[in-house]
Write an enzyme that holds these catalytic residues in place. Structure first.
Site, short mmCIF file in Angstrom:
data_model
loop_
_atom_site.label_atom_id
_atom_site.label_comp_id
_atom_site.label_asym_id
_atom_site.label_seq_id
_atom_site.Cartn_x
_atom_site.Cartn_y
_atom_site.Cartn_z
N ARG A 200 -8.25 -25.95 11.81
CA ARG A 200 -7.88 -25.88 10.51
C ARG A 200 -8.75 -26.54 9.31
O ARG A 200 -8.88 -27.91 9.49
CB ARG A 200 -6.53 -26.61 10.74
CG ARG A 200 -5.73 -26.62 9.33
CD ARG A 200 -4.11 -27.24 9.45
NE ARG A 200 -3.85 -27.17 8.22
CZ ARG A 200 -3.26 -28.19 7.50
NH1 ARG A 200 -3.45 -29.37 8.24
NH2 ARG A 200 -2.90 -28.37 6.49
N HIS B 177 -5.53 -27.99 -0.14
CA HIS B 177 -5.23 -29.30 0.40
C HIS B 177 -5.70 -30.34 -0.69
O HIS B 177 -6.56 -31.03 -0.59
CB HIS B 177 -6.05 -29.25 1.83
CG HIS B 177 -5.70 -30.43 2.75
ND1 HIS B 177 -5.47 -30.44 4.03
CD2 HIS B 177 -5.37 -31.96 2.44
CE1 HIS B 177 -5.02 -31.58 4.34
NE2 HIS B 177 -4.94 -32.23 3.62
N GLU C 8 1.09 -30.28 2.74
CA GLU C 8 1.96 -31.22 2.28
C GLU C 8 2.51 -31.12 0.91
O GLU C 8 2.05 -32.11 0.33
CB GLU C 8 1.36 -32.64 2.71
CG GLU C 8 1.20 -32.44 4.33
CD GLU C 8 0.86 -34.03 4.80
OE1 GLU C 8 0.72 -34.89 3.92
OE2 GLU C 8 0.77 -34.26 6.00
N ASN D 56 3.06 -31.24 9.94
CA ASN D 56 2.22 -32.39 9.84
C ASN D 56 3.17 -33.59 10.31
O ASN D 56 4.03 -33.78 9.48
CB ASN D 56 1.72 -32.64 8.82
CG ASN D 56 0.50 -31.43 8.03
OD1 ASN D 56 0.38 -30.57 9.02
ND2 ASN D 56 -0.14 -31.72 7.10
N TYR E 97 4.85 -39.83 11.96
CA TYR E 97 5.75 -41.10 12.29
C TYR E 97 7.30 -40.58 11.64
O TYR E 97 7.47 -39.53 11.22
CB TYR E 97 5.47 -42.39 11.42
CG TYR E 97 4.93 -41.82 10.08
CD1 TYR E 97 6.28 -41.55 8.95
CD2 TYR E 97 3.79 -41.88 9.51
CE1 TYR E 97 5.87 -41.24 7.82
CE2 TYR E 97 3.68 -41.75 8.25
CZ TYR E 97 4.64 -41.35 7.23
OH TYR E 97 4.38 -41.12 6.00
N GLU F 295 -0.88 -31.09 11.90
CA GLU F 295 -1.53 -32.23 12.07
C GLU F 295 -0.68 -33.30 12.85
O GLU F 295 0.50 -33.20 12.62
CB GLU F 295 -1.73 -32.87 10.84
CG GLU F 295 -2.63 -32.36 9.76
CD GLU F 295 -2.79 -33.06 8.23
OE1 GLU F 295 -2.38 -34.23 8.32
OE2 GLU F 295 -3.43 -32.13 7.50
C1 FCB Z 1 -1.96 -36.27 5.88
C2 FCB Z 1 -2.94 -35.37 5.15
C3 FCB Z 1 -4.53 -35.32 5.60
C4 FCB Z 1 -4.65 -37.02 6.19
C5 FCB Z 1 -3.74 -37.35 7.32
C6 FCB Z 1 -4.01 -38.91 7.82
O1 FCB Z 1 -0.95 -36.45 5.31
O2 FCB Z 1 -2.61 -34.19 5.08
O3 FCB Z 1 -5.16 -35.10 4.72
O4 FCB Z 1 -4.99 -37.77 5.18
O5 FCB Z 1 -2.41 -37.35 6.65
#
Ligand code: FCB
Length: 516
Positions: A132, A176, A221, A346, A349, A414
């Site tokens: 990706r 992104h 995101e 993604n 936490y 992610e």
């Molecule tokens: C995510 C982002 C990515 C990276 C990770 C740690 O939120 O999409 O670009 O910074 O965190």
């Protein structure tokens, strides 16, 4: 609306009547043809065939599971002004003193613009079958509109062709976070016109790469970049305005709808999704007030860009929907619809939510609109960036998205951890904590799959240590170590471990999976 990314990051997602293609079927756009090079099934991307018989101690993943990593253009490419690339908001932001830790910039980053062959070699060594990565909009359209910059297109063509050659699926994010600066100067995401510019850009990319790429994400995101960029100001373009934030979210929703239609028009068989930041939202106590706050937190962070796409409505996050302030016009809630083929999640936490007191609401005007306080969890161990390790959050989110949105196809786009281990005297990077992180998060995914959720792949953030936005180079998330002085890459123990998991399509139920 949220705590800053330094304290904990936001997350997102869910999806409804998701139109799915048959499992393992990836088809290409018919724009032009490079048909023989085009890989059209997940099986074709398998670098290391999965063992068919599992030992009982193993947790097995479905056949043709995608084992991947994820990156973003600004975080790895460098070459910020090379080969006709235009300035992005991240170039401008990083060049502004005081914005990035240690005055780091992405000017060089990991120099992947020149070293992409090495990076593909690392992925091959890790037995991966999905990569990706994102396309830098200002590399394709230096001034945010108009014809494609041929040198920019060539870079991504070479990259994609080499991935296909290596039997690694190119899994492409169209946005992104690196908006052309020219478009920010014209108002950025709060300006509704940016949605049209985005759709034009998507059409352009589909016309140049759609013969080679079948799997796309429109956004990465949206919740994070609108919040951090327009409300908190911690990320580019560094604005701090509730109004700008609200308007930006609506423009991005319009852009998601328009981009989806543009991509499908150019490539009807493409699989199109978005990667949403997500976080399970738990009430701080059992009180009705905290439970309501947790649901509001969930709506704002997880589905603000998903309910519009899949159901043509905003979820109930705010005490009222400020339609005029957000710039919502009649007919817009049809335009924001995008029947995504898959939901990218993604997740790093969880979030703990509580209701503010009356006094707190009085002190913070914003809390009248969004009466929620959010913090990260404190029970699990923390990574070096301060995020709590809580694999249950991934299980909970994947289960809820699957339940709420009629069993969509899900990709984990992610997950990962910052641990700043460096090479020892022998050059070994013994990052056992990263192995443990991925082992636990993967076990959570496997549990969700065995409970019936349709997860097709896992993308570890990230393949090489890189530029971590406002944290600069101070946070290392990679499966491979990068010496930023020499650009030398060295696979960490976690990268070697991940290679075995991918090759075996399985991890052991206990004790860390395949040994090193
Ligand atoms: C995510 C982002 C990515 C990276 C990770 C740690 O939120 O999409 O670009 O910074 O965190």
């Amino acid at each position: 609306m949220r705590l800053s990314r330094r304290e904990f990051l936001q997350s997102v997602s869910s999806a409804t009547a998701v139109a799915t293609l048959p499992a393992g079927f990836f088809s290409a756009c018919s724009v032009s043809s490079k048909a023989t090079g085009l890989v059209s099934s997940a099986e074709a991307f398998t670098n290391a065939p999965a063992r068919q018989v599992a030992a009982s101690s193993e947790i097995r993943f479905p056949k043709n599971f995608f084992w991947g990593t994820a990156t973003a253009s600004y975080q790895i490419e460098g070459a910020w002004s090379e080969d006709g690339k235009g300035e992005s908001i991240w170039d401008r932001f990083a060049h502004t003193p005081g914005k990035i830790k240690n005055r780091d910039t992405g000017d060089m980053a990991c120099d992947s613009f020149h070293r992409w062959k090495e990076d593909i070699a690392l992925m091959r060594a890790m037995n991966l079958n999905s990569y990706r990565f994102s396309i830098s909009w200002p590399r394709i359209q230096p001034s945010g509109s108009g014809p494609a910059n041929a040198k920019g297109v060539d870079y991504y063509r070479r990259l994609v062709d080499a991935l296909l050659e290596a039997r690694i699926r190119p899994f492409v994010t169209l946005y992104h976070w690196d908006l052309p600066q020219v478009l920010e100067d014209a108002g950025g995401w709060p300006n509704r016109d940016t949605a049209g510019r985005f759709a034009d850009y998507v059409q352009l990319v589909a016309g140049t790469l759609g013969d080679r790429v079948s799997d796309w994400m429109l956004f990465n995101e949206p919740s994070a970049f609108t919040d951090l960029g327009y409300l908190e100001g911690a990320h580019a373009p560094g604005r701090q305005s509730v109004l700008d934030f609200l308007r930006a979210t609506h423009t991005v929703n319009l852009a998601q709808g328009a981009g989806f239609r543009a991509l499908k028009a150019a490539c009807p068989l493409a699989r199109v999704g978005s990667a949403f930041s997500m976080s399970s939202c738990e009430p701080a106590t059992n009180s009705e007030e905290d439970k309501l706050a947790a649901e509001r937190a969930y709506a704002m962070t997880n589905v603000w860009f998903l309910e519009p796409a899949l159901r043509g409505r905003y979820p109930e996050a705010l005490t009222f929907l400020p339609e005029t302030s957000m710039g919502i016009k009649s007919g817009d809630m049809e335009k924001v619809r995008a029947p995504l083929d898959f939901i990218g999640i993604n997740l790093y936490y969880r979030t703990i939510a509580s209701a503010p007191s009356a006094m707190e609401r009085l002190a913070h005007a914003q809390q009248w609109l969004f009466p929620v306080k959010m913090v990260g969890g404190e029970q699990g161990p923390k990574t070096d960036i301060g995020w709590e390790v809580w694999p249950q959050a991934l299980y909970d989110m994947v289960m809820r998205i699957s339940r709420d949105y009629n069993h969509p196809v899900i990709e984990i786009t992610e997950s990962g951890c910052a641990y700043n281990d460096v090479p020892d005297a022998k050059g070994v990077i013994a990052d056992g904590r990263r192995i443990e992180y991925h082992r636990q998060y993967l076990a959570a995914v496997a549990r969700a799959i065995s409970d019936g959720v349709d997860v097709r792949g896992y993308h570890a953030w990230t393949v090489i240590d890189n530029f971590e936005w406002a944290e600069g180079f101070s946070q290392r998330f990679g499966l491979a170590f990068v010496d930023f002085k020499t650009q030398k890459r060295t696979i960490k123990n976690s990268g070697r471990w991940y290679a075995k998991v991918a090759a075996q399509n399985a991890l052991a139920a206990e004790h860390g999976g395949p040994g090193l």
